[in-house]
Design an enzyme around this catalytic site. Structure first.
Site, PDB file in Angstrom:
ATOM      1  CB  CYS A 114    -114.243  84.182 -12.811  1.00  0.00           C
ATOM      2  SG  CYS A 114    -115.990  84.236 -13.284  1.00  0.00           S
ATOM      3  CG  HIS A 250    -112.144  81.804 -15.742  1.00  0.00           C
ATOM      4  ND1 HIS A 250    -113.012  80.913 -15.154  1.00  0.00           N
ATOM      5  CD2 HIS A 250    -112.890  82.887 -16.098  1.00  0.00           C
ATOM      6  CE1 HIS A 250    -114.229  81.437 -15.144  1.00  0.00           C
ATOM      7  NE2 HIS A 250    -114.176  82.633 -15.716  1.00  0.00           N
ATOM      8  CG  ASN A 280    -117.687  81.546 -16.539  1.00  0.00           C
ATOM      9  OD1 ASN A 280    -117.190  81.096 -15.507  1.00  0.00           O
ATOM     10  ND2 ASN A 280    -117.560  82.810 -16.882  1.00  0.00           N
TER      11      ASN A 280
END
Length: 323
Positions: A114, A250, A280
């Site tokens: 990520c 993020h 996500n």
């Protein structure tokens, strides 16, 4: 004078299939309300059968080139941040290079889960500042739907697929925080936290594997580490929280986003939030959010933007830039 890596263009791409939370209610002991209250996610996009990470990345790349008014031949380098490449090798980046008709320059992948886009942005910045490249496209692209355990209700409802692409180009600056471009970078990792977020398979273990996560532990680390790295990057850039126009974090979980903004002393009105629409998307989440933020008229030229991310490794970091 000093060389800065400034944003020349941005674009994104999302697969056509939209999956609302309600779709999981038929196969899992979960509900739309349960998913929303814990994550802030309402829907996500899943790639179609046969639609690969490099295809998503190439579509985002084309959108970024169009936004910048550039051709693929204008690029010196292309970096793809991904944990879900099409093949073990070659890199997804070389596949994107071929798809967009970029015959010169060089292309490679970066893998920091990520945090991948922040790491790739840092790499592109270093290449431009050192004079190794003048124009670099940085792409975050993922098909996390391919590594989900569809029986694990704690993880499979959180992730989505997508891609975002940003073009950086060399520009002259005065070496102050008034310059356009990347002003600072702050990167970290700590491998002792491997078991908090990982995929239980890979080439060397001869299996594809599924994503595994200790959600509560990841949450605990995320807010503290994201606030610290963002603060460190802002200090390096000589920028105060009052000067920050937008935080583009993020997009993992609305509670992490809220908690981090609170620690930074920044109101949510200055945070770009897309987690409700995308879930996500790992390395794709920041460039997706940047592209959406620009398209919605939020992020404008001259704005100071802080991006921060944390992912498996654990790996985390932040970038401060003036748009």
């Amino acid at each position: 004078m000093s060389i800065r890596a400034k944003v020349a263009g941005i674009g994104h791409y999302l697969p056509q299939r939209v999956v609302p939370n309600a779709e999981f209610e038929t196969t899992l002991d979960t509900s739309d309300e349960w998913i929303r209250s814990r994550s802030g996610i309402e829907r996500r996009h899943f790639a179609a059968e046969g639609e690969t990470t490099s295809m998503l990345a190439a579509n985002a790349a084309e959108a970024a080139l169009k936004d910048a008014g550039l051709e693929a031949s204008d690029l010196d380098a292309l970096i793809v941040a991904t944990s879900t490449p099409d093949l073990t090798f070659p890199s997804a980046a070389t596949m994107v290079q071929a798809r967009i008709g970029m015959s010169g320059g060089f292309a490679f992948d970066v893998q920091a889960v990520c945090a991948g886009f922040v790491y790739a942005l840092s790499t592109a910045n270093a290449m431009i500042v050192s004079g190794q490249a003048k124009r670099v496209m940085v792409i975050g692209a993922e098909t996390f739907s391919r590594i989900m355990d569809w029986t694990d209700r704690a993880t499979c409802v959180l992730f989505g697929d997508g891609a975002g692409a940003l073009i950086l180009e060399a520009s002259e600056g005065a070496g102050t925080s008034a310059d356009r471009g990347i002003l600072s970078v702050d990167l970290h990792s700590d491998g002792q936290f491997r078991d908090l977020l990982y995929v239980d398979g890979g080439v060397s273990t001869q299996s594809t594997g599924h994503l595994r996560m200790e959600g509560k532990e990841v949450f605990r680390h995320a807010v503290e580490k994201l606030a610290k790295t963002a603060t460190a990057a802002m200090e390096k850039a000589g920028v105060t929280s009052e000067e920050v126009d937008w935080v583009v974090p993020h997009q993992a979980n609305i509670r992490i986003i809220n908690g981090t903004a609170k620690k930074l002393g920044l109101p949510m009105e200055r945070v770009v939030v897309t987690v409700q629409d995308h879930g996500n998307t790992s390395a794709a989440s920041i460039p997706l959010a940047l592209s959406v933020g620009k398209a919605e008229g939020k992020i404008k030229q001259g704005d100071i933007v802080v991006t921060e991310a944390i992912g498996g490794g654990l790996a985390w970091g932040a970038v401060v830039l003036r748009w």
